[in-house]
Design a protein around this motif. Structure first.
Motif, PDB file in Angstrom:
ATOM      1  N   GLU A  77      35.573 -27.713 -40.596  1.00 12.57           N
ATOM      2  CA  GLU A  77      34.771 -28.636 -39.785  1.00 12.57           C
ATOM      3  C   GLU A  77      35.370 -30.045 -39.760  1.00 12.57           C
ATOM      4  O   GLU A  77      35.086 -30.826 -38.862  1.00 12.57           O
ATOM      5  N   ASN A  78      36.186 -30.360 -40.767  1.00 17.54           N
ATOM      6  CA  ASN A  78      36.776 -31.701 -40.843  1.00 17.54           C
ATOM      7  C   ASN A  78      38.207 -31.743 -40.315  1.00 17.54           C
ATOM      8  O   ASN A  78      38.914 -32.727 -40.526  1.00 17.54           O
ATOM      9  N   TYR A 107      35.912 -16.588 -37.488  1.00 18.81           N
ATOM     10  CA  TYR A 107      35.293 -17.891 -37.262  1.00 18.81           C
ATOM     11  C   TYR A 107      36.349 -19.004 -37.283  1.00 18.81           C
ATOM     12  O   TYR A 107      36.396 -19.868 -36.405  1.00 18.81           O
ATOM     13  N   LYS A 111      37.623 -21.480 -34.233  1.00 17.28           N
ATOM     14  CA  LYS A 111      37.488 -22.930 -34.410  1.00 17.28           C
ATOM     15  C   LYS A 111      38.849 -23.622 -34.209  1.00 17.28           C
ATOM     16  O   LYS A 111      38.948 -24.639 -33.524  1.00 17.28           O
ATOM     17  N   TYR A 115      40.134 -26.398 -31.376  1.00 15.72           N
ATOM     18  CA  TYR A 115      40.785 -27.683 -31.693  1.00 15.72           C
ATOM     19  C   TYR A 115      42.090 -27.875 -30.919  1.00 15.72           C
ATOM     20  O   TYR A 115      42.702 -28.930 -30.970  1.00 15.72           O
TER      21      TYR A 115
ATOM     22  N   ARG B 246      39.777 -34.668 -47.572  1.00 17.00           N
ATOM     23  CA  ARG B 246      38.867 -35.266 -46.582  1.00 17.00           C
ATOM     24  C   ARG B 246      39.054 -36.767 -46.542  1.00 17.00           C
ATOM     25  O   ARG B 246      39.194 -37.422 -47.581  1.00 17.00           O
TER      26      ARG B 246
END
Lengths: 299, 250
Positions: A77-78, A107, A111, A115, B246
């Motif tokens: 997700e990041n 999945y 994704k 992107y 991150r």
């Protein structure tokens, strides 16, 4: 002279950055692209952020590197912004993914496609993460199912990165035959002990061995699979110079990936390998590197 | 491969900082660092604070690894690899060294090689590092609590100093937020600067991407960066990368 095409993807040269090396942040991938890489495979990305193992995660040896980073990654997700930045480099970006089951791979692949990656590489071969990588990659039925389901779910090419930690790389390659290309090989399971400390060096104890010592294993795997599976092969393992890259391509690779050589030779390694390849091809009257793919296969 | 060195002497510098002296055949440049392994505890980067025949690490107690080091004794062993990275390079003109907290440890070897004045900053008087080591130099002092010298942060004192004293070059090391300010001040005054940066580091050899800032790897492209590179680092002082990679605001 060095341009190659794999699954309709065009590469300005056959020298791709291997997954796991300098490919976690978009800015760094952009820099690698600007340093001359023909394409970039991202760090393997999973469902959730993962911190990886405690230090030491790497050990320098005279003949290669031993690592157990532990699939550290920011989570799918990041990762969109990082891909977006990396794409500014103008070379194909291949999104590497690892999952614990078929659904996760599907999945993650969808994704990655959203992107904007140019292909996905399925990590079926990390040698040091419980429940992932080669623990999945040696189960032939599971490999076949993962590759098949991901292929059905995305429109971009699907590459399968296969483990050498098996009795038959050909059998696993055949299980992954539905993939658009096969990536051979990942690191070999290995360990180093510090005798003064009387314990394994890596915090995970076991890691993956890469670098020059791995090249004959990789070349053998590419050679064996080339005659058995009719899919493009991307060779990886110990490539340090132009001669090494040509060796892999003569064994049957359509392109190669560079990892540890970024540590031994710096980011300039992409341009130096490309220059050495061109010089050899020129000296030996080849007009195009494509003409040497599989040239060393002896019938 | 690691080398094993024996701690020959330990010196308490401040309540939270100790220097560990040892012998090692390597020849580091000022600003370089080593990866230091305490088997079974941790491995972490440590800049070198004494680079002669007798070498030293000046270590602030911050985490598990450095806490273990603080409980070590003379005769105990350290496992090293390195030296790594690009260190400081000589600059011309009138020089100011700006060290915040244990950042002074990283600056010390380049201070010994070049003439120039010092700005030493810390939270309080007893955390000021290397006041004795450089007592023959001109030293400006800043403490957060005002227990000695200027009351306030290093960058605030720096701005005051620059109002009436001209410097041509600044070498700096310290907390990232301080570095960001010092770099911006140097830039606005047209002063050349070299800063030693610190980021979460895993491999130390330029391949894992953990310590990268705007595409620059702190471990091999740095840890010391010059004016030109620092100007491109808009993440510095604003974002860091966590252990998973991150991007998180500082």
């Amino acid at each position: 002279m060095l341009e190659v095409d794999i699954n309709d993807l065009h590469f300005r040269n056959p020298l791709l950055l291997a997954s796991g090396i300098l490919d976690e942040s978009g800015d760094t991938m952009l820099r690698v692209a600007r340093s001359g890489a023909g394409g970039i495979v991202t760090k393997s990305i999973g469902m959730v952020p993962r911190e990886g193992y405690e230090n030491p995660v790497i050990y320098e040896l005279p003949y290669g590197l031993l690592n157990a980073i532990g699939l550290a990654n920011p989570g799918i997700e990041n990762f969109g912004e990082e891909i977006k930045k990396a794409k500014e480099g103008g070379v194909p970006i291949i999104g590497s993914i690892f999952g614990g089951n078929v659904d996760e791979f599907v999945y993650l692949a969808k994704k990655m496609e959203s992107y904007g990656v140019d292909a996905v590489e399925l990590n079926l071969s990390c040698p040091h993460a419980r429940g992932y990588g080669m623990e999945i990659g040696v189960d032939m039925e599971l490999v076949e199912e993962i590759v098949g389901e991901v292929k059905k779910s995305v429109g971009i090419p699907v590459w399968a990165k296969i483990t050498p930690n098996t009795d038959s790389v050909v059998r696993i390659a055949k299980a992954a035959e539905k993939a658009d290309a096969l990536v051979l090989i990942n690191t070999i399971r290995a360990m180093a002990i510090d005798i003064d400390a009387r314990r394994p060096v890596l915090s995970n104890k076991i890691g993956g061995l890469s670098g020059p010592c791995l090249k004959p294993v990789g070349v053998r795997a590419v050679y064996e699979v080339y005659s058995e599976v009719n899919k493009p092969i991307i060779g990886v393992g110990g490539i340090q110079n132009g001669r090494d890259a040509l060796e892999y391509m003569m064994a049957g690779a359509s392109a190669v990936q560079i990892g540890t050589a970024v540590y031994t030779h710096g980011l300039e390694v992409f341009t130096s390998i490309a220059r050495e390849m061109k010089e050899w091809l020129h000296r030996n009257d080849y007009e195009n590197v494509k003409d040497i793919i599989g040239a060393a296969q002896v019938k | 491969m690691y080398r094993v060195v024996k701690i020959e002497r330990i010196k308490k510098e401040t309540p939270s900082v100790k220097t560990f002296f040892f012998r090692d055949k390597s020849s580091p440049m000022p600003g370089q660092f080593y990866m230091l392994w305490l088997p079974g505890v941790d491995e972490f980067p440590m800049s070198i604070s004494y680079i002669g025949e007798i070498k030293g690490f000046t270590v602030k107690k911050v985490g598990a690894g450095t806490s273990r080091m603080h409980s070590m004794h003379e005769g105990d062993k350290l496992w090293l690899r390195g030296p790594y990275g690009h260190g400081f390079s000589p600059m011309n003109g009138k020089i100011l060294f700006v060290g915040g907290g244990s950042g002074m440890a990283t600056l010390a070897p380049i201070i010994e090689r070049l003439p120039g004045d010092l700005l030493i900053a810390a939270r309080s008087r007893d955390e000021l590092l290397f006041m004795d080591r450089f007592k023959e130099r001109k030293i400006y002092v800043a403490t957060d609590d005002g227990s000695l010298g200027f009351k306030g942060f290093a960058h605030e004192l720096l701005e005051k100093i620059l109002e009436d004293t001209k410097y041509d070059a600044i070498y700096t090391c310290g907390p990232e937020l301080m570095l960001r300010k010092v770099i911006d001040i140097a830039s606005s005054h047209g002063i050349e600067i070299q800063a030693s940066l610190e980021r979460l580091m895993k491999c130390g050899i330029g391949i894992c991407d953990s310590c990268s800032i705007n595409g620059y790897r702190v471990c091999v492209d740095g840890p010391v960066f010059g004016s030109h590179e620092l100007a491109e680092m808009d993440e510095l002082g604003r974002y860091r990368r966590d252990r998973a990679g991150r991007k998180v605001p500082i």
